[in-house]
Design a protein around this motif. Structure first.
Motif, PDB file in Angstrom:
ATOM      1  N   PRO A   1       1.900  -5.187  -4.063  1.00 37.16           N
ATOM      2  CA  PRO A   1       3.344  -5.183  -4.317  1.00 37.16           C
ATOM      3  C   PRO A   1       3.763  -6.245  -5.338  1.00 37.16           C
ATOM      4  CG  PRO A   1       2.888  -5.194  -1.955  1.00 37.16           C
ATOM      5  CD  PRO A   1       1.581  -5.441  -2.654  1.00 37.16           C
ATOM      6  N   ASP A   2       4.800  -5.940  -6.107  1.00 38.66           N
ATOM      7  CA  ASP A   2       5.373  -6.925  -7.023  1.00 38.66           C
ATOM      8  C   ASP A   2       5.727  -8.189  -6.244  1.00 38.66           C
ATOM      9  OD1 ASP A   2       5.201  -5.236  -9.203  1.00 38.66           O
ATOM     10  OD2 ASP A   2       7.272  -4.554  -9.055  1.00 38.66           O
ATOM     11  N   GLY A   3       5.511  -9.339  -6.873  1.00 40.98           N
ATOM     12  CA  GLY A   3       5.819 -10.603  -6.225  1.00 40.98           C
ATOM     13  C   GLY A   3       4.656 -11.166  -5.427  1.00 40.98           C
ATOM     14  N   PHE A   4       3.497 -10.474  -5.462  1.00 39.10           N
ATOM     15  CA  PHE A   4       2.314 -10.936  -4.756  1.00 39.10           C
ATOM     16  C   PHE A   4       1.091 -10.876  -5.660  1.00 39.10           C
ATOM     17  CE2 PHE A   4       5.171  -9.664  -1.416  1.00 39.10           C
ATOM     18  CZ  PHE A   4       4.997 -10.652  -0.456  1.00 39.10           C
ATOM     19  N   GLU A   5       0.065 -11.582  -5.284  1.00 42.67           N
ATOM     20  CA  GLU A   5      -1.256 -11.496  -5.891  1.00 42.67           C
ATOM     21  C   GLU A   5      -2.252 -11.432  -4.748  1.00 42.67           C
ATOM     22  OE1 GLU A   5      -3.156 -14.999  -7.492  1.00 42.67           O
ATOM     23  OE2 GLU A   5      -1.925 -16.320  -6.270  1.00 42.67           O
ATOM     24  N   VAL A   6      -3.483 -11.046  -5.050  1.00 44.32           N
ATOM     25  CA  VAL A   6      -4.580 -11.174  -4.101  1.00 44.32           C
ATOM     26  C   VAL A   6      -5.561 -12.151  -4.718  1.00 44.32           C
ATOM     27  CG1 VAL A   6      -6.517 -10.005  -2.980  1.00 44.32           C
ATOM     28  CG2 VAL A   6      -4.275  -8.904  -3.055  1.00 44.32           C
ATOM     29  N   GLN A   7      -5.846 -13.218  -3.987  1.00 38.74           N
ATOM     30  CA  GLN A   7      -6.804 -14.219  -4.438  1.00 38.74           C
ATOM     31  C   GLN A   7      -8.182 -13.868  -3.883  1.00 38.74           C
ATOM     32  OE1 GLN A   7      -5.287 -17.993  -3.106  1.00 38.74           O
ATOM     33  NE2 GLN A   7      -3.449 -17.830  -4.364  1.00 38.74           N
ATOM     34  N   VAL A   8      -9.199 -13.960  -4.740  1.00 40.10           N
ATOM     35  CA  VAL A   8     -10.584 -13.721  -4.346  1.00 40.10           C
ATOM     36  C   VAL A   8     -11.230 -15.088  -4.175  1.00 40.10           C
ATOM     37  CG1 VAL A   8     -12.767 -12.621  -4.958  1.00 40.10           C
ATOM     38  CG2 VAL A   8     -10.589 -11.598  -5.691  1.00 40.10           C
ATOM     39  N   ARG A   9     -11.660 -15.368  -2.947  1.00 38.84           N
ATOM     40  CA  ARG A   9     -12.195 -16.692  -2.625  1.00 38.84           C
ATOM     41  C   ARG A   9     -13.606 -16.581  -2.056  1.00 38.84           C
ATOM     42  NH1 ARG A   9      -7.262 -19.993   0.219  1.00 38.84           N
ATOM     43  NH2 ARG A   9      -5.632 -19.455  -1.283  1.00 38.84           N
ATOM     44  N   PRO A  10     -14.369 -17.667  -2.168  1.00 37.57           N
ATOM     45  CA  PRO A  10     -15.737 -17.655  -1.632  1.00 37.57           C
ATOM     46  C   PRO A  10     -15.754 -17.573  -0.108  1.00 37.57           C
ATOM     47  CG  PRO A  10     -15.387 -19.537  -3.100  1.00 37.57           C
ATOM     48  CD  PRO A  10     -14.049 -18.922  -2.848  1.00 37.57           C
ATOM     49  N   ARG A  11     -16.867 -17.127   0.421  1.00 42.03           N
ATOM     50  CA  ARG A  11     -17.125 -17.193   1.864  1.00 42.03           C
ATOM     51  C   ARG A  11     -17.890 -18.483   2.103  1.00 42.03           C
ATOM     52  NH1 ARG A  11     -19.902 -13.750   4.745  1.00 42.03           N
ATOM     53  NH2 ARG A  11     -18.516 -14.209   6.472  1.00 42.03           N
TER      54      ARG A  11
ATOM     55  N   VAL B   1      -3.848 -12.730   0.403  1.00 43.15           N
ATOM     56  CA  VAL B   1      -2.613 -12.252  -0.227  1.00 43.15           C
ATOM     57  C   VAL B   1      -1.646 -13.426  -0.298  1.00 43.15           C
ATOM     58  CG1 VAL B   1      -0.695 -10.627  -0.053  1.00 43.15           C
ATOM     59  CG2 VAL B   1      -2.992  -9.939   0.685  1.00 43.15           C
ATOM     60  N   ALA B   2      -1.077 -13.659  -1.488  1.00 46.71           N
ATOM     61  CA  ALA B   2      -0.188 -14.811  -1.667  1.00 46.71           C
ATOM     62  C   ALA B   2       1.021 -14.424  -2.518  1.00 46.71           C
ATOM     63  CB  ALA B   2      -0.942 -15.949  -2.352  1.00 46.71           C
ATOM     64  N   PRO B   3       2.182 -15.027  -2.212  1.00 46.36           N
ATOM     65  CA  PRO B   3       3.359 -14.780  -3.045  1.00 46.36           C
ATOM     66  C   PRO B   3       3.196 -15.455  -4.411  1.00 46.36           C
ATOM     67  CG  PRO B   3       3.856 -16.405  -1.360  1.00 46.36           C
ATOM     68  CD  PRO B   3       2.462 -15.922  -1.101  1.00 46.36           C
ATOM     69  N   VAL B   4       3.859 -14.882  -5.389  1.00 44.31           N
ATOM     70  CA  VAL B   4       3.798 -15.394  -6.759  1.00 44.31           C
ATOM     71  C   VAL B   4       5.203 -15.708  -7.239  1.00 44.31           C
ATOM     72  CG1 VAL B   4       3.288 -14.775  -9.158  1.00 44.31           C
ATOM     73  CG2 VAL B   4       1.717 -14.093  -7.339  1.00 44.31           C
ATOM     74  N   VAL B   5       5.360 -16.846  -7.872  1.00 46.45           N
ATOM     75  CA  VAL B   5       6.611 -17.209  -8.526  1.00 46.45           C
ATOM     76  C   VAL B   5       6.311 -17.350 -10.008  1.00 46.45           C
ATOM     77  CG1 VAL B   5       8.425 -18.947  -8.730  1.00 46.45           C
ATOM     78  CG2 VAL B   5       7.426 -18.437  -6.484  1.00 46.45           C
ATOM     79  N   GLN B   6       6.980 -16.566 -10.832  1.00 42.03           N
ATOM     80  CA  GLN B   6       6.782 -16.696 -12.268  1.00 42.03           C
ATOM     81  C   GLN B   6       7.755 -17.737 -12.810  1.00 42.03           C
ATOM     82  OE1 GLN B   6       6.949 -12.786 -14.074  1.00 42.03           O
ATOM     83  NE2 GLN B   6       4.735 -12.585 -13.840  1.00 42.03           N
ATOM     84  N   ALA B   7       7.233 -18.604 -13.651  1.00 44.16           N
ATOM     85  CA  ALA B   7       8.025 -19.683 -14.241  1.00 44.16           C
ATOM     86  C   ALA B   7       8.543 -19.271 -15.610  1.00 44.16           C
ATOM     87  CB  ALA B   7       7.151 -20.934 -14.380  1.00 44.16           C
ATOM     88  N   SER B   8       9.568 -19.958 -16.047  1.00 51.14           N
ATOM     89  CA  SER B   8       9.986 -19.835 -17.437  1.00 51.14           C
ATOM     90  C   SER B   8       9.656 -21.178 -18.091  1.00 51.14           C
ATOM     91  CB  SER B   8      11.485 -19.529 -17.544  1.00 51.14           C
ATOM     92  OG  SER B   8      12.247 -20.567 -16.971  1.00 51.14           O
ATOM     93  N   PHE B   9       9.146 -21.130 -19.291  1.00 57.16           N
ATOM     94  CA  PHE B   9       8.711 -22.336 -19.989  1.00 57.16           C
ATOM     95  C   PHE B   9       9.680 -22.627 -21.122  1.00 57.16           C
ATOM     96  CE2 PHE B   9       5.075 -20.408 -17.975  1.00 57.16           C
ATOM     97  CZ  PHE B   9       4.466 -21.480 -17.351  1.00 57.16           C
TER      98      PHE B   9
ATOM     99  N   THR C   1      -7.886 -14.106  -9.365  1.00 61.78           N
ATOM    100  CA  THR C   1      -6.572 -13.515  -9.107  1.00 61.78           C
ATOM    101  C   THR C   1      -6.578 -12.041  -9.468  1.00 61.78           C
ATOM    102  OG1 THR C   1      -5.351 -15.562  -9.458  1.00 61.78           O
ATOM    103  CG2 THR C   1      -4.141 -13.520  -9.822  1.00 61.78           C
ATOM    104  N   ILE C   2      -6.087 -11.222  -8.549  1.00 63.30           N
ATOM    105  CA  ILE C   2      -5.836  -9.820  -8.840  1.00 63.30           C
ATOM    106  C   ILE C   2      -4.319  -9.682  -8.965  1.00 63.30           C
ATOM    107  CG2 ILE C   2      -6.156  -7.434  -8.124  1.00 63.30           C
ATOM    108  CD1 ILE C   2      -8.352  -8.521  -6.204  1.00 63.30           C
ATOM    109  N   ASP C   3      -3.862  -9.331 -10.146  1.00 65.47           N
ATOM    110  CA  ASP C   3      -2.433  -9.218 -10.426  1.00 65.47           C
ATOM    111  C   ASP C   3      -1.873  -7.922  -9.850  1.00 65.47           C
ATOM    112  OD1 ASP C   3      -2.199 -11.605 -12.069  1.00 65.47           O
ATOM    113  OD2 ASP C   3      -3.369 -10.512 -13.567  1.00 65.47           O
ATOM    114  N   SER C   4      -0.568  -7.929  -9.586  1.00 63.52           N
ATOM    115  CA  SER C   4       0.079  -6.773  -8.972  1.00 63.52           C
ATOM    116  C   SER C   4       0.073  -5.537  -9.858  1.00 63.52           C
ATOM    117  CB  SER C   4       1.516  -7.114  -8.563  1.00 63.52           C
ATOM    118  OG  SER C   4       2.303  -7.390  -9.701  1.00 63.52           O
TER     119      SER C   4
END
Length: 153
Positions: free
Chosen positions: A62-72, A123-131, A89-92
């Motif tokens: 879903p928009d506003g989320f990413e899936v992080q791939v982490r080690p075991r 699964v983690a929420p994502v906040v996009q920044a403006s620079f 990171t797997i983008d939405s």
């Protein structure tokens, strides 16, 4: 807390008998994802080698989320095998196959087998920044102190 729904689809070549990502315990933050290797083969990682391991899965995040791939942690501790770009990171908006880049940092070859748990997905929420370019930044106590500037212990 209500779970975030992630739609998954098999790739054409995937072995559909391999389990979908699963949480090992009720309190687990990461869902284990498994190798889904062509023709149920295996992949040998020599010490220092890395390989892209297929999972046979595609996702709609879903928009506003990413899936992080982490080690075991068990693979890392027992064999020195970890995710090369951790966390990946797997983008939405990505719809291709999920692959996991494993690297063998150990001193012995490691064989990745078909169906083996190779990483965990968070699964983690994502906040996009403006620079915005500014003339100067606000001052802090730390200032420009970088690596090691706050001490070693």
């Amino acid at each position: 807390m209500k779970p975030v729904g992630i739609s998954v689809a098999w790739t054409e070549a995937a072995d559909r008998q391999i389990a979908l990502p699963t949480f090992a315990t009720a309190g687990a933050a990461g869902a284990d994802v498994r190798a889904n290797l062509p023709e149920a083969a295996s992949v040998e990682l020599a010490p220092g080698a890395r390989a892209l391991i297929p999972t046979g899965l595609r996702m709609a995040i879903p928009d506003g989320f990413e899936v992080q791939v982490r080690p075991r942690s068990g693979l890392a501790l027992k064999h020195g095998v970890t995710v090369a770009n951790a966390p990946g990171t797997i983008d939405s908006d990505y719809r291709g196959e999920l692959g996991v880049i494993l690297v063998n940092l150990g001193d012995q070859p490691f064989v990745v087998t078909h169906g083996e748990r190779i990483a965990q997905l968070v699964v983690a929420p994502v906040v996009q920044a403006s620079f915005e370019v500014v003339a100067d930044l606000d001052a802090t106590d730390r200032g420009t102190g970088g690596f090691g500037s706050t001490g070693t212990s």
